[in-house]
Design an enzyme around this catalytic site. Structure first.
Site, PDB file in Angstrom:
ATOM      1  N   ASN A   1       0.900  -1.270   0.030  1.00 50.39           N
ATOM      2  CA  ASN A   1       0.078   0.030  -0.106  1.00 50.39           C
ATOM      3  C   ASN A   1       0.938   1.357  -0.169  1.00 50.39           C
ATOM      4  OD1 ASN A   1      -1.736   2.045   0.219  1.00 50.39           O
ATOM      5  ND2 ASN A   1      -2.701   1.097   2.248  1.00 50.39           N
TER       6      ASN A   1
ATOM      7  N   TYR B   1      -8.849  14.320 -10.274  1.00 53.70           N
ATOM      8  CA  TYR B   1      -7.979  13.672 -10.898  1.00 53.70           C
ATOM      9  C   TYR B   1      -6.868  14.564 -11.671  1.00 53.70           C
ATOM     10  CZ  TYR B   1      -5.590  10.561 -14.366  1.00 53.70           C
ATOM     11  OH  TYR B   1      -4.672   9.793 -15.100  1.00 53.70           O
TER      12      TYR B   1
ATOM     13  N   ILE C   1      -4.771   5.535 -23.146  1.00 59.02           N
ATOM     14  CA  ILE C   1      -4.174   4.578 -23.496  1.00 59.02           C
ATOM     15  C   ILE C   1      -4.984   3.295 -23.667  1.00 59.02           C
ATOM     16  CG2 ILE C   1      -2.175   2.929 -22.864  1.00 59.02           C
ATOM     17  CD1 ILE C   1      -1.282   5.803 -23.013  1.00 59.02           C
TER      18      ILE C   1
END
Ligand code: SER
Length: 316
Positions: A51, A141, A171
């Protein structure tokens, strides 16, 4: 010469999975440590469940494997981020700070941090968006990527950490599935086509976005990371372009090979995100500084995607 030991964070993700394989070809499988929040299962090289929000766990992994480069691919993408903005901000920024700090403290050789076309907003030029443009993103974001680019630049200038970055467009690849992005339709559509299913697109037919085929994205990343530091004039993040197309254009490209393919359009909340992004990108700084040149156009990508997905679905 010191042996490079590379840690990939987010090695289970759309780009991370393919990048890990590519790095293992260049640096030998044992020198590339694949890490992800979830268990990746056995691979042909070292694997860690990690993590990246836990700085102590990250430090342990870096020490254990004598890591001297980190590729930090883990992030919450544009569409998922809007569902819980504070969580997206926390995950994207805290993981980046942990990576930058361990890189500074342990004097790592290089760091890779992807940015995105999501750094741009409606105020930016819509066509051929320049490298140095006003950045007013409309998603959390995008805000996290603008901030991240500036922190990357700060760590480079203030501490000499060799952080490198690309602003990826959407992508597209057959090897892995994207998760939570606005450009994900351009992967999904090929999976539906190969299974002879009609596709309902969540963007309108004329929404043009910058895109890049996975082999080009991986090659761009490796070329940037291999380039001599003295060639790199951009320490925030490089604009990167491959092709631009609309959902109608990718559907037409598929129909050239699969005439029965059907598409319908039902734009959802992701349409507003797409509308705030550029339709095409000026990547002349990347071309000039480290010789970037994409190989795949839309029809070449369609041919390759359909070929590989057909093999995958036949084998399944
Ligand atoms: N593919 C990403 C997204 O849609 C853009 O960086 O969120």
């Amino acid at each position: 010469m010191k042996q490079d030991r590379i840690l990939v964070i987010g090695a289970g993700g759309q780009i991370g999975a393919v990048l890990t394989d590519a790095l293992r070809e260049v640096y030998q499988p044992d020198n590339v440590i694949a890490s992800d929040l979830r268990d990746l299962g056995p691979q042909n090289g070292p694997v860690e469940t990690l993590n990246a929000l836990d700085p102590f766990a990250l430090e342990e992994v870096v020490k254990k494997w004598k890591v001297n480069q980190i590729y930090h691919l883990a992030a919450i993408l544009s569409a998922t981020g809007e569902k819980d903005p504070m969580k997206a901000w926390d995950i994207n920024m805290r993981s980046l700070f942990n990576v930058l700090e361990i890189s500074r403290q342990r004097n790592l050789a290089k760091v890779y941090f992807p940015s995105s076309i999501a750094v741009f907003g409606r105020e930016a030029a819509h066509l051929n968006t320049p490298q140095y443009e006003v950045l007013i993103p409309e998603t959390v974001y995008g805000i996290s990527k603008v901030a991240g680019e500036n922190w990357a630049n700060y760590y480079y200038r203030r501490y000499g950490v060799d952080v490198r970055s690309l602003r990826y467009p959407g992508i597209i690849g057959y090897q892995s599935m994207p998760g939570g992005g606005t450009t994900d339709y351009a992967v999904d559509i090929y999976h539906y086509a190969v299974q002879s299913k009609p596709y309902e697109c969540f963007l309108s037919q004329d929404t043009s976005l910058p895109m890049l085929y996975m082999p080009d994205a991986i090659r761009a990343t490796l070329e940037l990371m291999e380039a001599p530091a003295s060639r790199l004039s951009v320490r925030t993040s490089y604009n990167l372009a491959g092709m631009s197309f609309t959902p109608a254009e990718v559907a037409a490209s598929i129909k050239k090979r699969m005439p029965n393919f059907k598409i319908t359009y039902k734009p959802d909340f992701r349409q507003a995100i797409a509308d705030s992004w550029p339709a095409s990108i000026d990547d002349s700084a990347a071309r000039h500084d480290w010789g970037w040149k994409p190989e795949f156009d839309l029809d070449a990508m369609t041919k390759d995607m359909l070929h590989h997905l057909e093999l995958q679905y036949q084998a399944a």
